[in-house]
Design an enzyme around this catalytic site. Structure first.
Site, PDB file in Angstrom:
ATOM      1  N   GLY A  36       2.512  42.803  41.450  1.00  0.00           N
ATOM      2  CA  GLY A  36       3.309  43.533  42.447  1.00  0.00           C
ATOM      3  C   GLY A  36       3.627  44.914  41.912  1.00  0.00           C
ATOM      4  N   GLU A  59      -1.514  44.486  43.789  1.00  0.00           N
ATOM      5  CA  GLU A  59      -0.569  44.862  44.840  1.00  0.00           C
ATOM      6  C   GLU A  59      -1.140  44.393  46.167  1.00  0.00           C
ATOM      7  OE1 GLU A  59       2.607  46.260  45.270  1.00  0.00           O
ATOM      8  OE2 GLU A  59       1.975  45.997  47.346  1.00  0.00           O
ATOM      9  N   ILE A  60      -0.254  43.850  46.995  1.00  0.00           N
ATOM     10  CA  ILE A  60      -0.721  43.233  48.243  1.00  0.00           C
ATOM     11  C   ILE A  60      -0.800  44.231  49.397  1.00  0.00           C
ATOM     12  CG2 ILE A  60       1.498  42.458  49.199  1.00  0.00           C
ATOM     13  CD1 ILE A  60       0.110  39.664  49.530  1.00  0.00           C
ATOM     14  N   ASN A 166      -3.633  39.182  46.473  1.00  0.00           N
ATOM     15  CA  ASN A 166      -2.395  38.413  46.493  1.00  0.00           C
ATOM     16  C   ASN A 166      -2.216  37.752  45.127  1.00  0.00           C
ATOM     17  OD1 ASN A 166      -0.350  36.557  46.782  1.00  0.00           O
ATOM     18  ND2 ASN A 166      -0.940  35.987  48.868  1.00  0.00           N
ATOM     19  N   LEU A 186       8.217  43.343  37.905  1.00  0.00           N
ATOM     20  CA  LEU A 186       9.342  44.276  37.913  1.00  0.00           C
ATOM     21  C   LEU A 186       9.892  44.448  39.328  1.00  0.00           C
ATOM     22  CD1 LEU A 186       8.091  47.093  35.480  1.00  0.00           C
ATOM     23  CD2 LEU A 186       8.838  44.777  34.973  1.00  0.00           C
ATOM     24  N   ASP A 189      10.381  41.402  45.224  1.00  0.00           N
ATOM     25  CA  ASP A 189      11.137  41.235  46.477  1.00  0.00           C
ATOM     26  C   ASP A 189      12.069  40.032  46.330  1.00  0.00           C
ATOM     27  OD1 ASP A 189       9.704  43.327  47.718  1.00  0.00           O
ATOM     28  OD2 ASP A 189       8.008  41.972  48.024  1.00  0.00           O
ATOM     29  N   THR A 264       9.518  52.519  36.825  1.00  0.00           N
ATOM     30  CA  THR A 264       8.954  52.334  38.179  1.00  0.00           C
ATOM     31  C   THR A 264       9.852  52.959  39.244  1.00  0.00           C
ATOM     32  OG1 THR A 264      10.063  50.241  38.711  1.00  0.00           O
ATOM     33  CG2 THR A 264       8.015  50.097  37.435  1.00  0.00           C
TER      34      THR A 264
HETATM   35  N1  SAM Z   1       7.071  46.672  40.655  1.00  0.00           N
HETATM   36  C1  SAM Z   1       7.259  47.827  41.523  1.00  0.00           C
HETATM   37  C2  SAM Z   1       8.478  48.623  41.110  1.00  0.00           C
HETATM   38  O1  SAM Z   1       9.212  48.160  40.234  1.00  0.00           O
HETATM   39  O2  SAM Z   1       8.697  49.707  41.674  1.00  0.00           O
HETATM   40  C3  SAM Z   1       7.338  47.397  42.995  1.00  0.00           C
HETATM   41  C4  SAM Z   1       8.504  46.551  43.383  1.00  0.00           C
HETATM   42  S1  SAM Z   1       8.473  46.119  45.100  1.00  0.00           S
HETATM   43  C5  SAM Z   1      10.078  45.621  45.498  1.00  0.00           C
HETATM   44  C6  SAM Z   1       7.585  44.579  45.067  1.00  0.00           C
HETATM   45  C7  SAM Z   1       6.098  44.808  45.240  1.00  0.00           C
HETATM   46  O3  SAM Z   1       5.409  43.582  45.130  1.00  0.00           O
HETATM   47  C8  SAM Z   1       5.762  45.400  46.585  1.00  0.00           C
HETATM   48  O4  SAM Z   1       4.985  46.550  46.390  1.00  0.00           O
HETATM   49  C9  SAM Z   1       4.985  44.285  47.274  1.00  0.00           C
HETATM   50  O5  SAM Z   1       4.020  44.762  48.183  1.00  0.00           O
HETATM   51  C10 SAM Z   1       4.369  43.562  46.100  1.00  0.00           C
HETATM   52  N2  SAM Z   1       4.023  42.157  46.351  1.00  0.00           N
HETATM   53  C11 SAM Z   1       4.794  41.237  46.962  1.00  0.00           C
HETATM   54  N3  SAM Z   1       4.149  40.048  47.004  1.00  0.00           N
HETATM   55  C12 SAM Z   1       2.955  40.235  46.382  1.00  0.00           C
HETATM   56  C13 SAM Z   1       1.851  39.385  46.106  1.00  0.00           C
HETATM   57  N4  SAM Z   1       1.861  38.112  46.479  1.00  0.00           N
HETATM   58  N5  SAM Z   1       0.788  39.903  45.449  1.00  0.00           N
HETATM   59  C14 SAM Z   1       0.777  41.196  45.079  1.00  0.00           C
HETATM   60  N6  SAM Z   1       1.794  42.042  45.312  1.00  0.00           N
HETATM   61  C15 SAM Z   1       2.871  41.578  45.953  1.00  0.00           C
END
Ligand code: SAM
Length: 291
Positions: A36, A59-60, A166, A186, A189, A264
């Site tokens: 993510g 990243e999704i 994913n 990090l 969600d 980040t």
């Molecule tokens: N780690 C980054 C930061 O600290 O700024 C992003 C945090 S953001 C709240 C969570 C990220 O996880 C989002 O960009 C979301 O699209 C991604 N994400 C959520 N579920 C995911 C999954 N199953 N596979 C890959 N990425 C995912």
């Protein structure tokens, strides 16, 4: 939908050269994973500091992956300079972490959730005295080597990349058993509602998958500004037979620990909103090794 997400049938079928296109290695294989990765701030901070390690972000959201790829490409061509951390004003009083209860009383988000009768909190009780450790000192500015081994000079931005997939579904398709020595999660969600708990990126079932792709001795880093999510992630890891908490003293010597606090977009957002940050770092141990 997931149908559009790319994933190989097995790690052997994965050609990482198509991802790390500029890598000087014929068969680059990532050792570290940012799960993510969002806008790639951690990748950008780690890349030049650990130039001999290939680091992959998953990243999704496709547009966000495009953003990271574009940014890495522009770093590579020298069109942009890497992000620098803003150094705090030395005359300003240092922000001290607050106990969770006090932090919560200030947070609009918590008030909104508490006022919404339909909003079922996942509601793991948060201990009133939960207080995060103080933020570690800012990492040395980019260009100051905190390096492992001899860096290739000049640095070419060839060891970081992001893929669109994913990370909760396909990790064993991408990564061989025991191949990752660091996994970063990090500011994931929070998925507040109780019926959405299974969507959390750290859960007992998914930890089994992460343990599978991680090598013994490898580290899993988590950090969040949501106290309840921290309590959840920390408990999942603490109760898992293959993960053991890394002592705070050890973390303070680890440059990656400082970087998870500061590098980040969401780490910066938490600072802007004066939110506490709660880290939890665990080591992957061999079966039966956990004390
Ligand atoms: N780690 C980054 C930061 O600290 O700024 C992003 C945090 S953001 C709240 C969570 C990220 O996880 C989002 O960009 C979301 O699209 C991604 N994400 C959520 N579920 C995911 C999954 N199953 N596979 C890959 N990425 C995912």
């Amino acid at each position: 939908s997931d149908q559009k997400l790319d994933y190989p049938l097995s790690p052997q079928a994965m050609n990482w050269k198509t991802v790390f296109t500029a890598s000087q290695l014929e068969h680059p294989v990532p050792e570290w994973l940012d799960l993510g990765c969002g806008y790639g701030g951690l990748l950008e901070a780690l890349g030049p500091r650990f130039p001999q390690t290939h680091i992959i972000g998953i990243e999704i959201r496709p547009k966000v992956v495009d953003y990271v790829r574009d940014r890495v490409e522009r770093l590579r061509t020298g069109a942009i300079l890497p992000a620098q951390y803003t150094l705090p004003d030395p005359s300003a009083p240092a922000e001290q972490p607050k106990p969770a209860a006090a932090a919560k009383a200030q947070g609009k988000r918590y008030q909104r959730i508490q006022q919404d009768p339909n909003h079922r909190r996942a509601a793991l009780p948060v201990p009133a005295d939960l207080t995060p450790p103080p933020p570690p000192p800012l990492p040395a500015p980019m260009g100051t080597p905190i390096l492992v081994g001899n860096p290739p000079a000049p640095y070419r931005w060839d060891n970081i990349a992001a893929i669109h997939s994913n990370g909760m579904k396909y990790l064993p398709n991408f990564f061989a058993k025991g191949s990752l020595s660091k996994v970063f999660v990090l500011f994931p969600d929070p998925h507040w509602k109780r019926h959405n708990l299974r969507r959390r990126i750290i859960s007992p079932a998914l930890l089994m998958e992460y343990a599978y792709v991680m090598r013994e001795g490898g580290l899993m880093y988590t950090i969040t500004d949501v106290d309840e999510l921290h309590v959840w992630m920390d408990r999942c890891l603490a109760e898992h037979p293959l993960f053991e908490r890394v002592p705070q003293q050890e973390l303070e010597q680890d440059p990656c620990y400082a970087l998870i606090w500061h590098s980040t977009a969401d780490a910066e957002r938490a600072v802007r909103k004066c939110l506490n940050k709660y880290p939890a770092v665990y080591r992957r141990v061999a079966p039966g090794q956990k004390a």
